[in-house]
Write a protein that holds these residues in place. Structure first.
Motif, short mmCIF file in Angstrom:
data_model
loop_
_atom_site.label_atom_id
_atom_site.label_comp_id
_atom_site.label_asym_id
_atom_site.label_seq_id
_atom_site.Cartn_x
_atom_site.Cartn_y
_atom_site.Cartn_z
N ILE A 90 2.54 -0.44 -0.80
CA ILE A 90 2.91 -1.85 -0.60
C ILE A 90 2.46 -2.34 0.77
O ILE A 90 1.98 -3.47 0.92
CB ILE A 90 4.43 -2.04 -0.76
CG1 ILE A 90 4.90 -1.62 -2.16
CG2 ILE A 90 4.84 -3.47 -0.44
CD1 ILE A 90 4.68 -2.64 -3.23
N SER B 286 11.04 -1.42 -7.17
CA SER B 286 10.88 -2.32 -8.32
C SER B 286 12.24 -2.81 -8.80
O SER B 286 12.41 -3.99 -9.11
CB SER B 286 10.19 -1.58 -9.47
OG SER B 286 8.89 -1.21 -9.09
N ILE C 223 3.19 -9.34 -4.26
CA ILE C 223 1.95 -9.25 -3.47
C ILE C 223 1.01 -10.40 -3.84
O ILE C 223 0.40 -11.04 -2.96
CB ILE C 223 1.25 -7.89 -3.70
CG1 ILE C 223 2.08 -6.74 -3.10
CG2 ILE C 223 -0.17 -7.90 -3.14
CD1 ILE C 223 2.03 -6.64 -1.59
N LEU D 98 2.54 -0.71 -8.20
CA LEU D 98 1.13 -1.07 -7.98
C LEU D 98 0.14 -0.14 -8.66
O LEU D 98 -0.94 0.11 -8.12
CB LEU D 98 0.81 -1.12 -6.48
CG LEU D 98 1.64 -2.05 -5.62
CD1 LEU D 98 1.14 -1.98 -4.20
CD2 LEU D 98 1.60 -3.49 -6.12
N VAL E 66 9.88 -2.80 -1.79
CA VAL E 66 9.13 -1.62 -2.22
C VAL E 66 9.83 -0.93 -3.39
O VAL E 66 9.29 0.01 -3.97
CB VAL E 66 8.91 -0.61 -1.07
CG1 VAL E 66 8.06 -1.25 0.03
CG2 VAL E 66 10.22 -0.12 -0.50
N SER F 188 3.15 7.12 -6.39
CA SER F 188 3.68 5.77 -6.25
C SER F 188 4.18 5.28 -7.61
O SER F 188 3.57 5.52 -8.64
CB SER F 188 2.57 4.84 -5.75
OG SER F 188 3.03 3.51 -5.78
N PRO G 229 7.09 -5.80 -7.53
CA PRO G 229 6.41 -5.79 -6.22
C PRO G 229 4.96 -6.28 -6.33
O PRO G 229 4.49 -7.01 -5.45
CB PRO G 229 6.49 -4.32 -5.81
CG PRO G 229 7.74 -3.82 -6.46
CD PRO G 229 7.80 -4.52 -7.80
N ALA G 230 4.27 -5.91 -7.41
CA ALA G 230 2.87 -6.34 -7.57
C ALA G 230 2.79 -7.86 -7.67
O ALA G 230 1.89 -8.50 -7.08
CB ALA G 230 2.27 -5.69 -8.81
N ASP H 98 5.07 4.82 -2.35
CA ASP H 98 5.30 3.39 -2.67
C ASP H 98 5.28 2.55 -1.40
O ASP H 98 4.73 1.44 -1.38
CB ASP H 98 6.65 3.20 -3.37
CG ASP H 98 6.62 3.67 -4.81
OD1 ASP H 98 5.57 4.20 -5.25
OD2 ASP H 98 7.64 3.51 -5.50
#
Lengths: 325, 325
Positions: free
Chosen positions: A169, A107, A122, B324, A105, B321, A118-119, A165
């Protein structure tokens, strides 16, 4: 304490989290012995390997062999950690029951650890889901996919992690197909009140998919944090025998919560873990044999069980006073 | 976390419990420096000495001098431990604000430690009360008398201690004139569920006179036990800088809960202790100077405060956040 004991699952992760953070590589034969000893002590959940490139983590180069050995036990839940799709495919081929894919969570931690945001993690997670489902449709058995949220309680690189965040996530991981959400205190910064708050925060987002917690004992709060998690309904925890472990990208981080000390606490509170403390303590001998000179931690190993420990697990209200007659 | 922080008192007992359990004697000058450093860090409650025969505990032979130094601070609550009437009289003459008289709830421990039964210790306690009241009537200031119930959570000699014994001794101590009841986990056997049960048990008997808890960290549960005590309304705890301490008659017992780690946990949970963590950590230097080679314990001292720790004490729900987007 009721007559029917509530069950708590303790997953031994020392074979993965512990071993990947020490410089030496444990020979496969000792890993087999460790699994045998843990099984003999009653441990039925083990995270035994990770599928990462052997040049990055030579300690995990024998993942296939180790998993094959773990799978010789019919009732042992076998987990592997994987950082990417390729790792997931290797884990599926190896026949694990559970795959944990870490998603940071933070970066800063994510970039330092896996060179992805993180993106991007995912997205990779969604691809793993697809791959697992494909295998399942092709007749393979159903494999659980766990999103292992890391640096949830703070990050040595980024510092505090905004609650927004964590929620974002967790939501994204479920949308990407996570069967289970696990929360990791990767760098050992969790504190008790925060643990309760974050469990409720994540549960609001993912409901019953929040399963397990993974604490490190960097600042001595591992068991206090576990206690809060128990009070908030968590019934599954990761731990490492002898507190082996850490995180190579988390300077100053120490090992996972010690399995023996955790089981002692759970036992003392009347939870049923299925684990025999004497045998668990005895299993430390495998580590001492395999890793001479490596520090082995643990309060219980040093102090021993209290006198008449089994008796202290019972209540004493009805006993007659032995003093002041 | 509300804007108004709830206060928790941390009593530094290392100068008494810590020092009496190590082989060496700390020179008086270092004890003065320790008191100065603890005071500078914000510690306002200290148990600085015990009045026992110097031939039994040469470490405490300078009790009068140490107390005199502590009393130079106007707002420092100064406590001494006394095992008997003679000790209480010496403590009164020295001018302490609080006297702690230990009463073991385990007959075996009581006989081994002070060669008296718990019932005899209650009689001695009543005599102390009389002596203190006499001094008070003669114009002396009101001194608090604390019954320090020891081996409450188990005993290395006797094993489990019946709840009925704990209740009987707590009741008798109040009848004998205790202002305050403190519960001690002398041999480091307390476990979280038991801590909650015993606090409620003793509170049922003595009500608001149950004040403080004294944990040892023998099996790694010191902070988890503290957490339970906080949840049951206890707001006063003993601790030792660097985890120094133990009990000479409790084989295998380790030091008190570590002051720095305790304050870190309390701080992280939003409790106000008045103690500055950086200064407290710095005060360990006095011990390192005074007792070279003596092991100094503590998680926080090794790991340091988490990055942006003060920030993590605030909630983050409202933060945007960072991932994301």
């Amino acid at each position: 304490m009721s007559d029917i004991q509530e069950r708590v699952v303790v997953t031994e992760v020392g074979m993965r989290d512990g071993l990947q953070s020490i410089a030496r590589t444990m020979p496969t034969e000792f890993k087999r012995r460790w699994i045998d000893a843990a099984y003999a002590a009653g441990v039925r959940h083990m995270e035994v390997a990770s599928f990462v490139p052997a040049k990055l983590l030579p300690q995990m180069a024998d993942a296939d062999e180790v998993i094959a050995h773990a799978l010789t036990y019919d009732d042992l839940m076998v987990t592997a950690l994987v950082p990417n799709l390729k790792g997931a495919q290797r884990a599926l081929e190896a026949g694990v029951h559970r795959i944990v894919a870490p998603i940071s969570v933070s970066s800063a931690h994510s970039l330092a650890n896996v060179r992805r945001t993180p993106a991007e993690m995912i997205e990779a997670f969604a691809a793993m889901r697809e791959s697992i489902d494909g295998t399942s449709k092709a007749g393979g058995r159903r494999v659980e996919l766990i999103a292992g949220l890391s640096t949830v309680f703070g990050c040595t690189l980024q510092g505090a992690v905004p609650y927004a965040d964590i929620a974002a996530i967790a939501r994204a991981a479920v949308q990407a197909g996570a069967d289970v959400i696990a929360l990791g205190d990767t760098t050992g910064e969790a504190t008790p009140r925060q643990v309760g708050e974050i469990i409720e925060l994540v549960r609001d987002v993912v409901g019953g998919k929040l399963h397990s917690l993974h604490f490190h004992d960097t600042r001595g709060l591992g068991l206090a944090n576990t206690l809060v998690a128990l009070q908030h309904g968590i019934r599954e925890f990761d731990a490492s025998l002898a507190g082996l472990g850490g995180c190579p990208h988390a300077p100053g981080a120490t090992g996972n919560v010690n399995t023996e000390d955790l089981v002692f606490m759970l036992d003392s509170m009347g939870y049923e873990t299925g684990i025999d403390l004497d045998r668990l303590l005895a299993s430390r001998a495998v580590l001492a044999d395999a890793l001479p000179g490596e520090p082995l931690y643990g309060y219980l190993a040093r102090a021993g069980l209290p006198k008449q420990f089994s008796a202290t697990r019972q209540r004493f209200e009805s006993s007659d006073s032995q003093v002041l007659q």
